[in-house]
Structure formats: structure tokens, C-alpha cells
Scaffold this motif. Structure first.
Motif, PDB file in Angstrom:
ATOM      1  N   GLY A   1      47.044 -19.049  21.326  1.00 48.31           N
ATOM      2  CA  GLY A   1      46.935 -20.325  22.004  1.00 48.31           C
ATOM      3  C   GLY A   1      48.215 -21.127  22.033  1.00 48.31           C
ATOM      4  N   THR A   2      49.269 -20.609  21.419  1.00 50.41           N
ATOM      5  CA  THR A   2      50.503 -21.380  21.266  1.00 50.41           C
ATOM      6  C   THR A   2      51.638 -20.668  21.971  1.00 50.41           C
ATOM      7  OG1 THR A   2      49.677 -22.009  19.068  1.00 50.41           O
ATOM      8  CG2 THR A   2      51.974 -22.541  19.587  1.00 50.41           C
ATOM      9  N   SER A   3      52.062 -21.187  23.107  1.00 49.35           N
ATOM     10  CA  SER A   3      53.054 -20.493  23.921  1.00 49.35           C
ATOM     11  C   SER A   3      54.372 -20.283  23.186  1.00 49.35           C
ATOM     12  CB  SER A   3      53.305 -21.249  25.229  1.00 49.35           C
ATOM     13  OG  SER A   3      53.804 -22.551  24.973  1.00 49.35           O
ATOM     14  N   LYS A   4      54.779 -21.258  22.374  1.00 51.10           N
ATOM     15  CA  LYS A   4      56.063 -21.120  21.696  1.00 51.10           C
ATOM     16  C   LYS A   4      56.055 -19.989  20.670  1.00 51.10           C
ATOM     17  CE  LYS A   4      55.296 -24.578  18.034  1.00 51.10           C
ATOM     18  NZ  LYS A   4      55.798 -25.832  17.430  1.00 51.10           N
ATOM     19  N   ARG A   5      54.863 -19.566  20.252  1.00 49.75           N
ATOM     20  CA  ARG A   5      54.750 -18.424  19.343  1.00 49.75           C
ATOM     21  C   ARG A   5      54.429 -17.133  20.079  1.00 49.75           C
ATOM     22  NH1 ARG A   5      50.510 -19.197  14.913  1.00 49.75           N
ATOM     23  NH2 ARG A   5      51.539 -17.288  14.185  1.00 49.75           N
ATOM     24  N   LEU A   6      53.768 -17.245  21.221  1.00 48.66           N
ATOM     25  CA  LEU A   6      53.248 -16.063  21.910  1.00 48.66           C
ATOM     26  C   LEU A   6      54.220 -15.431  22.903  1.00 48.66           C
ATOM     27  CD1 LEU A   6      50.808 -14.202  22.584  1.00 48.66           C
ATOM     28  CD2 LEU A   6      50.109 -15.921  24.261  1.00 48.66           C
ATOM     29  N   LEU A   7      54.902 -16.241  23.684  1.00 45.24           N
ATOM     30  CA  LEU A   7      55.575 -15.731  24.877  1.00 45.24           C
ATOM     31  C   LEU A   7      56.791 -14.865  24.598  1.00 45.24           C
ATOM     32  CD1 LEU A   7      55.273 -18.714  27.382  1.00 45.24           C
ATOM     33  CD2 LEU A   7      53.842 -16.674  27.162  1.00 45.24           C
ATOM     34  N   ASP A   8      57.357 -14.906  23.392  1.00 43.55           N
ATOM     35  CA  ASP A   8      58.535 -14.069  23.156  1.00 43.55           C
ATOM     36  C   ASP A   8      58.200 -12.585  23.056  1.00 43.55           C
ATOM     37  OD1 ASP A   8      57.391 -13.988  20.627  1.00 43.55           O
ATOM     38  OD2 ASP A   8      59.236 -14.489  19.551  1.00 43.55           O
ATOM     39  N   ILE A   9      56.916 -12.243  22.997  1.00 39.98           N
ATOM     40  CA  ILE A   9      56.534 -10.829  22.975  1.00 39.98           C
ATOM     41  C   ILE A   9      56.372 -10.257  24.380  1.00 39.98           C
ATOM     42  CG2 ILE A   9      53.990 -10.959  23.007  1.00 39.98           C
ATOM     43  CD1 ILE A   9      54.036  -8.945  20.652  1.00 39.98           C
ATOM     44  N   TRP A  10      56.402 -11.131  25.405  1.00 32.94           N
ATOM     45  CA  TRP A  10      56.127 -10.687  26.763  1.00 32.94           C
ATOM     46  C   TRP A  10      57.056  -9.576  27.255  1.00 32.94           C
ATOM     47  CZ3 TRP A  10      52.270 -10.292  29.779  1.00 32.94           C
ATOM     48  CH2 TRP A  10      52.435 -10.065  31.154  1.00 32.94           C
ATOM     49  N   PRO A  11      58.374  -9.627  27.041  1.00 33.76           N
ATOM     50  CA  PRO A  11      59.236  -8.550  27.560  1.00 33.76           C
ATOM     51  C   PRO A  11      58.836  -7.161  27.088  1.00 33.76           C
ATOM     52  CG  PRO A  11      60.566 -10.429  26.918  1.00 33.76           C
ATOM     53  CD  PRO A  11      59.165 -10.709  26.427  1.00 33.76           C
ATOM     54  N   SER A  12      58.339  -7.050  25.859  1.00 29.69           N
ATOM     55  CA  SER A  12      57.894  -5.734  25.380  1.00 29.69           C
ATOM     56  C   SER A  12      56.456  -5.451  25.772  1.00 29.69           C
ATOM     57  CB  SER A  12      58.054  -5.632  23.861  1.00 29.69           C
ATOM     58  OG  SER A  12      57.317  -6.637  23.194  1.00 29.69           O
ATOM     59  N   LEU A  13      55.618  -6.490  25.793  1.00 27.36           N
ATOM     60  CA  LEU A  13      54.208  -6.288  26.145  1.00 27.36           C
ATOM     61  C   LEU A  13      54.047  -5.858  27.594  1.00 27.36           C
ATOM     62  CD1 LEU A  13      51.191  -6.507  25.429  1.00 27.36           C
ATOM     63  CD2 LEU A  13      51.314  -8.946  26.021  1.00 27.36           C
ATOM     64  N   VAL A  14      54.819  -6.455  28.504  1.00 32.30           N
ATOM     65  CA  VAL A  14      54.629  -6.201  29.934  1.00 32.30           C
ATOM     66  C   VAL A  14      55.006  -4.771  30.328  1.00 32.30           C
ATOM     67  CG1 VAL A  14      56.929  -6.919  30.735  1.00 32.30           C
ATOM     68  CG2 VAL A  14      54.921  -7.275  32.207  1.00 32.30           C
ATOM     69  N   ILE A  15      55.766  -4.076  29.499  1.00 39.60           N
ATOM     70  CA  ILE A  15      56.101  -2.674  29.802  1.00 39.60           C
ATOM     71  C   ILE A  15      55.333  -1.696  28.909  1.00 39.60           C
ATOM     72  CG2 ILE A  15      58.394  -3.243  30.694  1.00 39.60           C
ATOM     73  CD1 ILE A  15      59.566  -2.332  28.021  1.00 39.60           C
ATOM     74  N   SER A  16      54.503  -2.213  28.037  1.00 46.71           N
ATOM     75  CA  SER A  16      53.709  -1.347  27.165  1.00 46.71           C
ATOM     76  C   SER A  16      52.554  -0.735  27.945  1.00 46.71           C
ATOM     77  CB  SER A  16      53.156  -2.156  25.992  1.00 46.71           C
ATOM     78  OG  SER A  16      52.151  -1.417  25.310  1.00 46.71           O
ATOM     79  N   PRO A  17      52.288   0.567  27.763  1.00 45.54           N
ATOM     80  CA  PRO A  17      51.137   1.178  28.449  1.00 45.54           C
ATOM     81  C   PRO A  17      49.805   0.567  28.034  1.00 45.54           C
ATOM     82  CG  PRO A  17      52.075   2.686  26.823  1.00 45.54           C
ATOM     83  CD  PRO A  17      53.043   1.550  26.961  1.00 45.54           C
ATOM     84  N   ILE A  18      49.770  -0.104  26.903  1.00 45.05           N
ATOM     85  CA  ILE A  18      48.548  -0.813  26.513  1.00 45.05           C
ATOM     86  C   ILE A  18      48.179  -1.834  27.578  1.00 45.05           C
ATOM     87  CG2 ILE A  18      47.574  -2.448  24.850  1.00 45.05           C
ATOM     88  CD1 ILE A  18      47.619   0.386  23.812  1.00 45.05           C
ATOM     89  N   LEU A  19      49.191  -2.465  28.175  1.00 42.54           N
ATOM     90  CA  LEU A  19      48.949  -3.446  29.227  1.00 42.54           C
ATOM     91  C   LEU A  19      49.093  -2.852  30.620  1.00 42.54           C
ATOM     92  CD1 LEU A  19      48.275  -6.299  30.094  1.00 42.54           C
ATOM     93  CD2 LEU A  19      50.675  -6.925  29.792  1.00 42.54           C
TER      94      LEU A  19
END
Length: 328
Positions: A87-105
């Protein structure tokens, strides 16, 4: 898992990815009778409100130092990613560069149970869903938007009390709802309410969290007009737990407003309450709603909602234009 498919649900990873497959507990216990047990508090306990990327790196470091190929997280030792992080963007969003290319997503999708519900209800939602399959929703396949469909996330019922809590604690929009590319922003008051929001602040939050019919209609009108002439919205689907009689009133006012404004009449307005679901699909209604919102041409969501945040994540992963994901 009845609502997802893809690697997150145990399906194989794509052939281009070097990753071990998911296994059932019985197989793991046979191959790994004496695994190394890791207490999550050993890693997370030393981190103070860490970001998602910081938490991930701490676990990578721990696993790289673990010689045993069989590892198990100690039961009841705590979540790797805590509840408040999403729920906290300042804690969550820094994982996006790796998450968006992960096959999990990139290869996540909806289960056949969900897509069958979409296909059966295509006349209520959008004709293009009449032959829906799980592969039509994986972000890696760049799903085609459901042309002309506006999806609205409208929470009712006890959510009003949540909205009061959001105001009382000066809450920001949820996690992924604060992607920098999104056009709609919400700033909490400069002075924290500390549990006692003033009436004007409660009213400001309510517009964005629990809008009434006139506010919904006004926002829909503005969003619809702002996207012309490049995007013509013709259908509406509401993700909602609203009472049927209230929803019928909203449908009527939406049509009336379109006529008054000289805009095209809505071809169809459907809601979660209109869906015809088999018994085994009924407990997956929220997944059905999310799949519709994911593929809608334009999504107008609730910035304080985790359901909206997950829809926003899927839309970002599949490359949806930022200006077609909006909030109340």
C-alpha cells in the motif's frame, strides 16, 4: 489456485527462462527430507520499513550464502513482503523494473474458470470476449484492449467506513496507483490528521473513495470527453458491490447525462450484479471483474483500493497507455 494461470499458479516457465518448476509439497518432501529452515525474522528483522527491492536483495544475499539446495521458510515466521508494503508507493515501486520483466508477471493470466465466465457473459461485458481464453490476458501477449469499453470500480457498503479511516490517517493512494506516469494524483493534507480529519477533509477523501451518483456521472463525463476524438467510449462495465436498485439509478442517470451533453448514448451498461455465473465461478467474481478491467480500453478506478492497484499493475505490465488508467 482457482483464478490464476501461469508460473505463479504452478504452470511451466517459458522455455527462454532458466528457472526450476513449481512442485507439489509431496515431491519437495521426498527430494528434500531435511531442508535448511530459514526464519524470516533473521532477514526481515534487521530491516526497518524496507522497500520491496531492499527486501528482495536481502533475501537474494541470504540464499546465495546458503549452500543447501533445499530451503524452507519457517512456518509462522512472518511474511517476506509485509502487508503494509503493497500500500506504500515509496516502498513498493522500486521493485517495478525487475518485476515487470519477471515471467511471474509477464506470463500471469486468468484461469479457464474465469475466462469461461467472461465468454459466457460477453453480451453483458463486451462482444470480443465471446471466445476468451487464458492466453488472451497474459501481459507478454500484449492483450488487445476491449474497444470502447469503460470499466468503473465503484465500492459501496462498508467501504464508506474505510474511506473515513483513510481521511483520519491522511492516507495516500495505494501502491501501484502512484506510478509516475499516471495522470491523476491525490495528495493528502500537508498537516497529518492524526486520527481526526476535519469535515472538509472527510468530504475531499469521499469524492475520490466513495463518490455519489452525481460525482460518478460528472467524472465519467469528463473522462469520456477528454479522450475524444482519438478514443470513443461506447460501453460501460461496473466492478461493484452496489445494491441493484442503486445501480439501476446510476445506469439511468449515466444515459440521461449522455443525452443532455449531446454525447452518444451508451450502447450497454453492465455491472457485476448482472453476471450469470456457475456455482464454482461465483467465489471468483472479483477475479472476473479484474480481468474485465485489465482489458478495458479505459479504466476508472478507486485509488485507495488494492483491487484497483492490482489492475493498474496488470495494465502497466501489458503496456496500456497511462492516460487510459484514471481514478475518481
Amino acid at each position: 489456485m482457482h483464478f490464476h494461470s501461469g508460473p505463479v499458479a504452478g504452470d511451466p516457465f517459458p522455455s527462454s527462462v532458466d528457472a526450476p518448476p513449481a512442485v507439489v509439497p509431496e515431491f519437495f518432501n521426498e527430494v528434500c527430507p531435511n531442508p535448511t529452515i530459514i526464519d524470516s525474522t533473521e532477514i526481515n528483522g534487521g530491516l526497518s520499513e524496507p522497500s520491496a527491492a531492499t527486501t528482495l536483495q536481502a533475501w537474494i544475499d541470504k540464499l546465495e550464502k546458503t549452500e543447501d539446495g533445499c530451503v524452507e521458510i519457517k512456518e509462522h515466521s512472518g511474511q517476506i513482503f509485509d502487508l503494509w508494503l503493497i500500500g506504500t508507493s515509496k516502498r513498493l515501486l522500486d521493485i517495478w523494473p525487475s518485476l515487470v520483466i519477471s515471467p511471474i508477471l509477464t506470463h500471469i493470466s486468468w484461469s479457464p474458470l474465469v475466462t469461461a465466465a467472461l465468454a459466457a457473459n460477453a453480451p453483458i461485458i463486451h462482444p470480443a470476449l465471446s471466445n476468451a481464453t487464458p492466453s488472451d490476458f497474459a501481459p507478454s501477449s500484449a492483450p488487445t484492449p476491449l474497444s470502447g469499453l469503460l470499466a468503473l470500480h465503484i465500492r459501496r457498503g462498508d467501504y464508506l467506513e474505510h474511506c473515513k479511516d483513510f481521511a483520519n490517517w491522511s492516507t495516500r493512494f495505494m501502491g501501484f496507483n502512484e506510478f509516475r506516469g499516471l495522470p491523476d494524483r491525490f495528495l493528502p493534507p500537508a498537516v497529518h490528521s492524526r486520527g481526526h480529519a476535519q469535515p472538509e477533509e472527510l468530504a475531499r477523501y469521499r469524492v475520490h473513495c466513495f463518490p455519489e451518483i452525481d460525482q460518478i456521472v460528472s467524472r465519467v463525463r469528463d473522462v469520456r470527453a477528454s479522450l475524444l476524438p482519438t478514443t470513443t467510449l461506447r460501453r460501460v462495465y461496473m466492478l461493484t458491490n452496489g445494491r441493484p436498485e442503486w445501480l439501476q439509478e446510476l445506469k439511468n442517470v449515466l444515459q440521461e447525462d449522455a443525452w443532455i451533453q449531446g454525447m452518444d448514448e451508451w450502447e450497454h451498461i453492465g455491472t457485476s450484479r448482472d453476471l450469470q455465473l456457475a456455482r464454482e465461478q461465483q467465489h471468483n467474481l472479483q477475479a472476473v471483474d479484474m480481468a474485465i478491467a485489465q482489458r478495458s480500453e479505459v479504466f476508472l478506478g478507486n485509488g485507495f483500493s488494492s483491487l484497483t492497484s492490482n489492475v493498474v499493475m496488470l495494465r502497466a505490465a501489458q503496456g496500456t497507455e497511462w492516460n487510459k488508467t484514471r481514478f475518481w
